[in-house]
Design a protein around this motif. Structure first.
Motif, mmCIF file in Angstrom:
data_model
loop_
_atom_site.group_PDB
_atom_site.id
_atom_site.type_symbol
_atom_site.label_atom_id
_atom_site.label_comp_id
_atom_site.label_asym_id
_atom_site.label_seq_id
_atom_site.Cartn_x
_atom_site.Cartn_y
_atom_site.Cartn_z
ATOM 1 N N LEU A 76 39.831 -26.295 6.465
ATOM 2 C CA LEU A 76 39.421 -24.889 6.458
ATOM 3 C C LEU A 76 40.637 -23.964 6.455
ATOM 4 C CD1 LEU A 76 36.395 -25.006 8.951
ATOM 5 C CD2 LEU A 76 36.294 -24.319 6.535
ATOM 6 N N HIS A 77 41.673 -24.340 7.228
ATOM 7 C CA HIS A 77 42.876 -23.504 7.239
ATOM 8 C C HIS A 77 43.519 -23.433 5.855
ATOM 9 C CE1 HIS A 77 43.260 -21.955 11.235
ATOM 10 N NE2 HIS A 77 43.005 -23.145 11.766
ATOM 11 N N LEU B 236 34.962 -18.124 6.208
ATOM 12 C CA LEU B 236 35.801 -19.294 6.483
ATOM 13 C C LEU B 236 36.437 -19.180 7.860
ATOM 14 C CD1 LEU B 236 37.550 -19.734 2.992
ATOM 15 C CD2 LEU B 236 35.897 -21.318 4.030
ATOM 16 N N ARG B 237 36.913 -17.954 8.187
ATOM 17 C CA ARG B 237 37.558 -17.766 9.494
ATOM 18 C C ARG B 237 36.575 -18.008 10.625
ATOM 19 N NH1 ARG B 237 40.931 -12.348 7.928
ATOM 20 N NH2 ARG B 237 42.891 -13.353 7.325
ATOM 21 N N VAL C 270 33.983 -14.136 1.897
ATOM 22 C CA VAL C 270 34.363 -15.548 1.941
ATOM 23 C C VAL C 270 35.431 -15.765 3.007
ATOM 24 C CG1 VAL C 270 35.492 -17.405 0.633
ATOM 25 C CG2 VAL C 270 33.676 -16.056 -0.438
ATOM 26 N N LEU C 271 36.408 -14.862 3.053
ATOM 27 C CA LEU C 271 37.482 -14.984 4.044
ATOM 28 C C LEU C 271 36.916 -14.891 5.462
ATOM 29 C CD1 LEU C 271 40.457 -15.274 4.654
ATOM 30 C CD2 LEU C 271 40.751 -12.813 4.266
ATOM 31 N N THR D 162 42.370 -18.107 0.386
ATOM 32 C CA THR D 162 41.534 -16.907 0.282
ATOM 33 C C THR D 162 42.286 -15.662 0.730
ATOM 34 O OG1 THR D 162 39.665 -18.365 0.743
ATOM 35 C CG2 THR D 162 39.224 -16.021 0.743
ATOM 36 N N GLU D 163 43.150 -15.807 1.737
ATOM 37 C CA GLU D 163 43.989 -14.668 2.144
ATOM 38 C C GLU D 163 44.848 -14.222 0.964
ATOM 39 O OE1 GLU D 163 44.559 -15.475 6.945
ATOM 40 O OE2 GLU D 163 45.969 -16.361 5.521
ATOM 41 N N LEU E 108 44.221 -14.695 -2.164
ATOM 42 C CA LEU E 108 43.359 -14.109 -3.204
ATOM 43 C C LEU E 108 43.018 -12.660 -2.885
ATOM 44 C CD1 LEU E 108 40.884 -17.080 -3.791
ATOM 45 C CD2 LEU E 108 42.818 -16.402 -5.236
ATOM 46 N N THR F 193 38.998 -28.690 10.425
ATOM 47 C CA THR F 193 39.717 -27.457 10.740
ATOM 48 C C THR F 193 40.949 -27.316 9.865
ATOM 49 O OG1 THR F 193 38.927 -27.618 13.009
ATOM 50 C CG2 THR F 193 40.766 -26.140 12.623
ATOM 51 N N LEU G 58 34.433 -20.174 10.861
ATOM 52 C CA LEU G 58 34.109 -21.599 11.019
ATOM 53 C C LEU G 58 35.172 -22.368 11.806
ATOM 54 C CD1 LEU G 58 32.788 -22.367 7.416
ATOM 55 C CD2 LEU G 58 31.435 -22.130 9.501
ATOM 56 N N VAL G 59 36.359 -21.781 11.997
ATOM 57 C CA VAL G 59 37.408 -22.533 12.707
ATOM 58 C C VAL G 59 37.490 -22.145 14.186
ATOM 59 C CG1 VAL G 59 38.797 -22.943 10.648
ATOM 60 C CG2 VAL G 59 39.245 -20.909 12.025
ATOM 61 N N LEU H 40 35.313 -11.651 -1.926
ATOM 62 C CA LEU H 40 36.448 -12.360 -1.336
ATOM 63 C C LEU H 40 36.551 -12.091 0.161
ATOM 64 C CD1 LEU H 40 39.245 -11.950 -4.024
ATOM 65 C CD2 LEU H 40 38.379 -14.103 -3.085
ATOM 66 N N LEU I 84 41.924 -23.617 3.032
ATOM 67 C CA LEU I 84 41.063 -22.724 2.240
ATOM 68 C C LEU I 84 41.271 -21.264 2.653
ATOM 69 C CD1 LEU I 84 37.798 -24.869 2.186
ATOM 70 C CD2 LEU I 84 39.283 -24.355 0.224
ATOM 71 N N ILE I 85 41.515 -21.036 3.948
ATOM 72 C CA ILE I 85 41.769 -19.673 4.420
ATOM 73 C C ILE I 85 43.091 -19.157 3.841
ATOM 74 C CG2 ILE I 85 42.367 -18.320 6.496
ATOM 75 C CD1 ILE I 85 40.233 -20.111 7.984
#
Ligand SMILES: Nc1nc2c(ncn2[C@@H]2O[C@H](COP(=O)(O)OP(=O)(O)O)[C@@H](O)[C@H]2O)c(=O)[nH]1
Ligand SMILES: [Mg+2]
Lengths: 206, 117
Positions: A183-184, B113-114, B109-110, A190-191, A193, A180, B116-117, B106, A186-187
């Motif tokens: 993942l945060h 990813l979200r 992907v965002l 991505t946010e 980006l 987790t 998955l948590v 993008l 990576l989030i």
């Protein structure tokens, strides 16, 4: 998952539903947690590729005028996450951040959505090469401080200054062993980006 | 010799790619390939090893998956795959014309990813 016939090692196929793929690079110095982070988020067993690079030793010639060469093998781990109802495969590649790997980076990081740079406060200087490669390649990035137990903590402003980060570059922390938490990170990347990439792409000559 | 962007001090081994020395720009580490119902003519040993991975599956493999499975350098696999696309043995699961704009990718992907948590 089905396996390939014959003697080649088993592979995990990309499901036939996947029509698009994307790549995020995880960079940083040796031992900073790249392999760990990729392993904690990947949905398939992480795999490894090896790229031998032959590097001429600068300024050294033998009698025939051929430069001496040394061969280094650069190992890269990668993993994969399937998303968007199985139509999209996100690949995560761990790339070593040494400046002398720049030609490799040009080939392998090309087309990346962005990069998550892992940094360790016990050796912040180890991150500079990766940050330099990203700056010169025009690849957008976020930085995650990997929290090692005996690593010193610093105020955010000091870290930003030590890493020479732009004020808008995201700086977060993560425990690469924790799915987790990874993942945060990576989030966060991505946010950033999605907010800033379109403008950056228009400014980057291709 | 080498292309204009290449550092002359760094030369990668291109010996196993049958003379082709550059990968297609659209063949990257993460590019997913599937087998096409192309020619079954004679191929060299390394292209045959690549094609064998696609035998009996409808699934795909990215360039990186092929490099890992065959223990070949990814730069070599990019070139092998480029040749196999040119010859009609491999194809990408997406038609080049319906590439999504990058912002959509993008956002996907965002969202992914979200979720998955
Ligand atoms: N405490 C702690 N240890 C970590 C973390 N990430 C990696 N490690 C450990 O640090 C070591 C090196 O990590 P590795 O992923 O191999 O680094 P790499 O060289 O960047 O791939 C391993 O023993 C990991 O278990 C982290 O976030 N916290
Ligand atoms: Mg590693």
């Amino acid at each position: 998952m089905d396996c390939a016939p014959w003697s080649d090692p088993p592979v995990t196929y990309v499901p036939a539903t996947v029509t698009r793929s994307a790549k995020i690079v995880v960079a940083g110095g040796f031992g900073v947690g790249k392999t760990t982070l990729i392993g904690s988020v990947s949905e398939v067993k992480p795999l490894r590729m090896e790229e031998p690079i032959t590097q001429a030793s600068a300024g050294v010639d033998d009698l025939r005028g051929t430069p001496h060469k040394t061969t280094t093998t650069v190992a890269m781990d990668f993993g994969r996450i399937h998303m968007a109802g199985g139509s999209l495969a996100l690949y995560l590649f761990g790339l070593p951040g040494q400046a002398r790997f720049q030609p490799l980076w040009e080939d392998l990081a090309e087309g990346a959505l962005g990069c998550l740079v892992l940094a360790d406060t016990r050796d912040l200087d180890a991150s500079h090469d990766a940050l330099g490669l990203l700056d010169s390649g025009g690849i957008p990035y976020a930085v995650a401080i990997n929290t090692f137990p005996d690593a010193p903590g610093y105020p955010e402003a000091e870290l930003r200054e030590a890493l020479a980060l732009d004020p808008y570059t995201p700086l977060t922390t993560c425990d690469a062993r924790d799915r987790t938490s990874s993942l945060h990170a990576l989030i966060t990347l991505t946010e950033y980006l999605t907010e800033h990439r379109s403008a950056a792409v228009l400014e980057t000559p291709r | 010799m080498t292309g204009p962007r290449r550092d002359p001090d760094m030369v990668r081994p291109y010996v196993r790619t049958g003379g082709k020395i550059r990968a297609r720009d659209d063949v990257r580490l993460e590019s997913v390939l599937i087998a096409a119902s192309g020619p079954t003519d004679s191929l060299g040993p390394d292209p045959r090893r690549v094609m064998r991975l696609f035998t009996g599956t409808v699934g795909g493999l990215a360039v990186a998956d092929i490099a890992a499975a065959l223990e070949l350098p990814p730069s070599t696999v990019r070139i092998l795959v480029s040749s196999l696309m040119d010859s009609g043995h491999l194809t990408s699961p997406v038609a080049a014309s319906d590439h999504q704009p990058e912002s959509d990718l993008l956002q996907e992907v965002l969202r992914g990813l979200r979720s998955l948590v």
